[in-house]
Design a protein around this motif. Structure first.
Motif, mmCIF file in Angstrom:
data_model
loop_
_atom_site.group_PDB
_atom_site.id
_atom_site.type_symbol
_atom_site.label_atom_id
_atom_site.label_comp_id
_atom_site.label_asym_id
_atom_site.label_seq_id
_atom_site.Cartn_x
_atom_site.Cartn_y
_atom_site.Cartn_z
ATOM 1 N N SER A 1 26.699 32.116 -2.610
ATOM 2 C CA SER A 1 26.647 31.467 -3.930
ATOM 3 C C SER A 1 25.410 31.892 -4.721
ATOM 4 N N ASP A 2 24.582 32.776 -4.134
ATOM 5 C CA ASP A 2 23.385 33.277 -4.797
ATOM 6 C C ASP A 2 23.661 34.741 -5.203
ATOM 7 N N GLU A 3 23.815 34.978 -6.492
ATOM 8 C CA GLU A 3 24.248 36.306 -6.955
ATOM 9 C C GLU A 3 23.268 37.415 -6.597
ATOM 10 N N THR B 1 33.117 33.540 -3.383
ATOM 11 C CA THR B 1 34.164 34.518 -3.047
ATOM 12 C C THR B 1 34.397 35.488 -4.207
ATOM 13 N N VAL B 2 34.507 34.943 -5.410
ATOM 14 C CA VAL B 2 34.791 35.795 -6.578
ATOM 15 C C VAL B 2 33.596 36.715 -6.862
ATOM 16 N N SER B 3 32.393 36.202 -6.638
ATOM 17 C CA SER B 3 31.194 37.006 -6.854
ATOM 18 C C SER B 3 31.159 38.192 -5.882
ATOM 19 N N VAL B 4 31.405 37.936 -4.599
ATOM 20 C CA VAL B 4 31.408 39.031 -3.616
ATOM 21 C C VAL B 4 32.523 40.023 -3.960
ATOM 22 N N MET B 5 33.712 39.509 -4.288
ATOM 23 C CA MET B 5 34.831 40.400 -4.619
ATOM 24 C C MET B 5 34.475 41.299 -5.814
ATOM 25 N N LYS C 1 31.574 42.110 -7.196
ATOM 26 C CA LYS C 1 30.459 43.042 -6.969
ATOM 27 C C LYS C 1 30.865 44.152 -6.000
ATOM 28 N N ALA C 2 31.682 43.831 -5.012
ATOM 29 C CA ALA C 2 32.119 44.846 -4.045
ATOM 30 C C ALA C 2 33.110 45.812 -4.695
ATOM 31 N N VAL C 3 34.030 45.292 -5.499
ATOM 32 C CA VAL C 3 35.040 46.173 -6.118
ATOM 33 C C VAL C 3 34.377 47.087 -7.154
ATOM 34 N N ALA C 4 33.350 46.592 -7.841
ATOM 35 C CA ALA C 4 32.636 47.428 -8.825
ATOM 36 C C ALA C 4 32.047 48.666 -8.146
ATOM 37 N N ARG C 5 31.732 48.568 -6.855
ATOM 38 C CA ARG C 5 31.225 49.730 -6.108
ATOM 39 C C ARG C 5 32.383 50.569 -5.559
ATOM 40 N N MET C 6 33.428 49.888 -5.105
ATOM 41 C CA MET C 6 34.597 50.548 -4.488
ATOM 42 C C MET C 6 35.253 51.568 -5.416
#
Ligand SMILES: NC(=O)c1ccc[n+]([C@@H]2O[C@H](COP(=O)([O-])OP(=O)(O)OC[C@H]3O[C@@H](n4cnc5c(N)ncnc54)[C@H](O)[C@@H]3O)[C@@H](O)[C@H]2O)c1
Length: 254
Positions: free
Chosen positions: A59-61, A116-120, A122-127
């Motif tokens: 929950s910590d961006e 969950t949405v934050s991890v998704m 940030k991860a997809v922006a790299r993917m």
């Protein structure tokens, strides 16, 4: 997607469903980063699997960005992201002392939904900068953990059901948005699983819950969740859907 040698991230990987997923991905040859809030438990799972443990509050961006940097330095950008980090939160919209306490409400939404949405995101922006792989030209897959409470929310699940229902709702728009990049999004909605989270329920209630599934009449094993994660990674036809994994259980109002 062939899981072997892929870089993977599992949030909430220090316990329960996440821990079983870390083990399964590791045994299938993936390089896994375990992101979890609990430092001691992260160490234990990192040592038992030989994978990378990173203490991180989803929950910590800033912490999420730092954790993804750390995982990327060690394993390259992750193609597999499994979001298991979550918290329970028993509360009613209107309790004995009046309307719901928004502090508790906010906490559950912040971890389960926004984390969950934050991890998704940030991860997809790299993917999306990765090379497409396989016959389908896939770049990656995100698996979020909803719950059957998204559909069968019981009295007292005012915050938890809302957070998990939102994760089910997020699946299709996210899958639609990421499809052009070859990234899939799926949510798993587990029924009742044997994990540390389920032990907070009183024994009497737990015993009655074990009778509720149609068949088999028992709690799910974390390994059964992990097996579905592997199946979703390997089978590109899974996309844009929330999958109930619940032995046919339907929860009553209470
Ligand atoms: N066990 C069940 O019956 C069940 C059913 C439906 C859905 N779920 C969901 O499955 C997921 C995993 O649950 P579980 O049963 O394995 O629970 P668990 O308590 O065993 O594991 C949850 C993990 O998430 C971590 N976590 C909590 N808050 C975090 C945060 N802010 N940042 C990072 N990590 C954090 C905890 O430290 C813990 O290691 C949760 O999202 C839960 O809501 C569980």
């Amino acid at each position: 997607m062939d899981v072997a040698k892929q870089s993977a991230i599992v949030t909430g990987g220090a316990s329960g469903l996440g821990r079983a997923t870390v083990r399964a991905l590791s045994e299938a040859g993936a390089n896994v980063a375990i992101l979890d809030l609990a430092p001691d438990a992260v160490d234990v799972v990192a040592r038992e699997t030989g994978e990378l443990g990173i203490v991180c509050d989803v929950s910590d961006e800033v912490a999420v960005t730092n954790a993804l940097d750390h995982a990327q330095e060690r394993h390259r950008v992750a193609r597999i992201v499994v979001n298991c980090a979550g918290v329970p939160g028993d509360m009613r919209f209107v309790g004995r002392t009046g309307p719901a306490d928004m502090t508790c409400y906010r906490k559950v939404i912040e971890v389960n939904l926004l984390g969950t949405v934050s991890v998704m995101s940030k991860a997809v922006a790299r993917m999306i900068d990765l090379e497409p792989i396989g016959d389908d030209g896939e770049r990656g897959v995100v698996i979020n953990t909803s719950s059957i409470t998204a559909f069968d929310g019981q009295i007292g699940q005012a915050a938890y059901a809302v957070s998990k229902g939102a994760l089910a709702a997020v699946t299709l728009p996210a899958a639609r948005e990421f499809a052009g990049w070859g990234v899939r999004v799926i949510a798993i909605a587990p029924g009742l699983f044997d994990t540390p989270m389920s032990t907070i329920v009183p024994d009497r209630v737990l015993a009655s819950f074990r009778e509720k599934p149609l068949f088999p009449k028992c709690f799910g094993k974390p390994e059964e969740y992990a097996e579905l994660v592997l199946g979703i990674c390997r089978n590109a036809m899974f996309n844009g859907e929330t999958i109930r994994l619940d032995a046919g259980v339907r929860l009553e109002p209470r």
